[in-house]
Write an enzyme that holds these catalytic residues in place. Structure first.
Site, short mmCIF file in Angstrom:
data_model
loop_
_atom_site.label_atom_id
_atom_site.label_comp_id
_atom_site.label_asym_id
_atom_site.label_seq_id
_atom_site.Cartn_x
_atom_site.Cartn_y
_atom_site.Cartn_z
N ASP A 285 1.03 -1.35 -0.07
CA ASP A 285 -0.03 -0.06 -0.12
C ASP A 285 0.86 1.34 0.23
O ASP A 285 2.05 1.29 0.37
CB ASP A 285 -0.75 -0.10 1.19
CG ASP A 285 -1.89 -1.05 1.29
OD1 ASP A 285 -2.14 -1.58 0.33
OD2 ASP A 285 -2.33 -1.61 2.58
N1 URA Z 1 -1.35 -6.05 3.90
C1 URA Z 1 -1.92 -4.68 3.86
O1 URA Z 1 -2.88 -4.35 4.39
N2 URA Z 1 -1.04 -3.82 3.48
C2 URA Z 1 -0.12 -3.91 2.65
O2 URA Z 1 0.64 -3.14 2.02
C3 URA Z 1 0.53 -5.33 2.57
C4 URA Z 1 -0.04 -6.31 3.34
#
Ligand code: URA
Length: 239
Positions: free
Chosen positions: A102
């Site tokens: 993310d």
């Molecule tokens: N899980 C999440 O919630 N975000 C990420 O970036 C990776 C795994």
């Protein structure tokens, strides 16, 4: 490899179109026009020209990036946010992220220009282990850790059993380590929120046997060939 395959891999044309191009006498190998379809070429030693221009096949590259928060895991962003490619600016091959972290997540992200490798790494069937460190709101309780471990009921189904360790906590927040092999969208954040502890910050600390050791935040390194081979073996072994 066969000349037509080489041209196809270089993005000149489909394999069949490349054969036609060869028959038409538009391709030279080491300065000589070649029309035989059985011609074999070696990308390391032969010079191949199409209509007078040198044709190069991109070597595969594999990068391990320590992604900071505030970068999107994509090659471009319609909203104009910074992408992880800006952190690997000097790499000339057309690489892209293997899966995604993310925008606000940091940590280990692979990038490559090898599509087959990417498919192996992100395909849900192959189950590569990923380790995260999550800083979550509130004091997480034993029974909540157990739910995270056994499986959380998310809107896209139960999560698979996970390795969960409490690292530290106080009345305001907890740090937990999660070992998961699924790669659902925003999975860790959704798992933690489902047990009442929203994620404040998240870092991926390992991908299979790879860690961030020696790679500072915002920096990257090339994977060694034996690391690439091991990753592929792990993925295929899971079949
Ligand atoms: N899980 C999440 O919630 N975000 C990420 O970036 C990776 C795994």
């Amino acid at each position: 490899m066969r000349l037509a395959k080489y041209l196809a891999q270089a993005g000149i044309a489909s394999r069949r179109q490349a054969e036609e191009i060869i028959r038409m006498g538009r391709v030279k190998v080491n300065g000589n026009i070649v029309t035989e379809l059985i011609t074999l070429v070696d990308s390391k030693t032969d010079s191949i020209e199409y209509d007078g221009k040198i044709v190069g096949v991109e070597q595969h590259v594999y990068i391990l990036l320590n992604k900071p928060p505030g970068y999107i895991s994509a090659v471009n962003d319609p909203w104009g946010r910074a992408t992880v490619l800006e952190l690997v600016g000097e790499i000339k091959e057309r690489i892209y992220p293997v899966g995604r972290l993310d925008y606000d997540t940091e940590g280990l992200l692979l990038l490559t220009n090898d599509g087959k490798f990417t498919n192996l790494m992100i395909h849900p069937r192959y189950n590569i282990d990923k380790k995260y460190e999550a800083y979550v709101a509130g004091r997480i309780k034993d029974n909540e850790l157990m739910i995270l471990r056994d499986g959380v009921d998310l809107e896209d189904g139960m999560t698979a059993p996970a390795g969960i360790h409490l690292i530290s906590q106080n009345d305001r927040a907890s740090i937990i380590r999660l070992l998961i092999h699924e790669g659902r969208k925003r999975q860790v954040k959704r798992m933690c929120a489902a047990v009442g502890h929203p994620v404040i910050s998240l870092k991926r600390v390992a991908f299979a046997f790879l860690t961030l050791e020696g790679v500072e935040i915002g920096k990257y390194r090339y994977l060694q060939q034996d690391e690439v081979n091991r990753l592929q073996e792990i993925a295929l072994h899971e079949l």
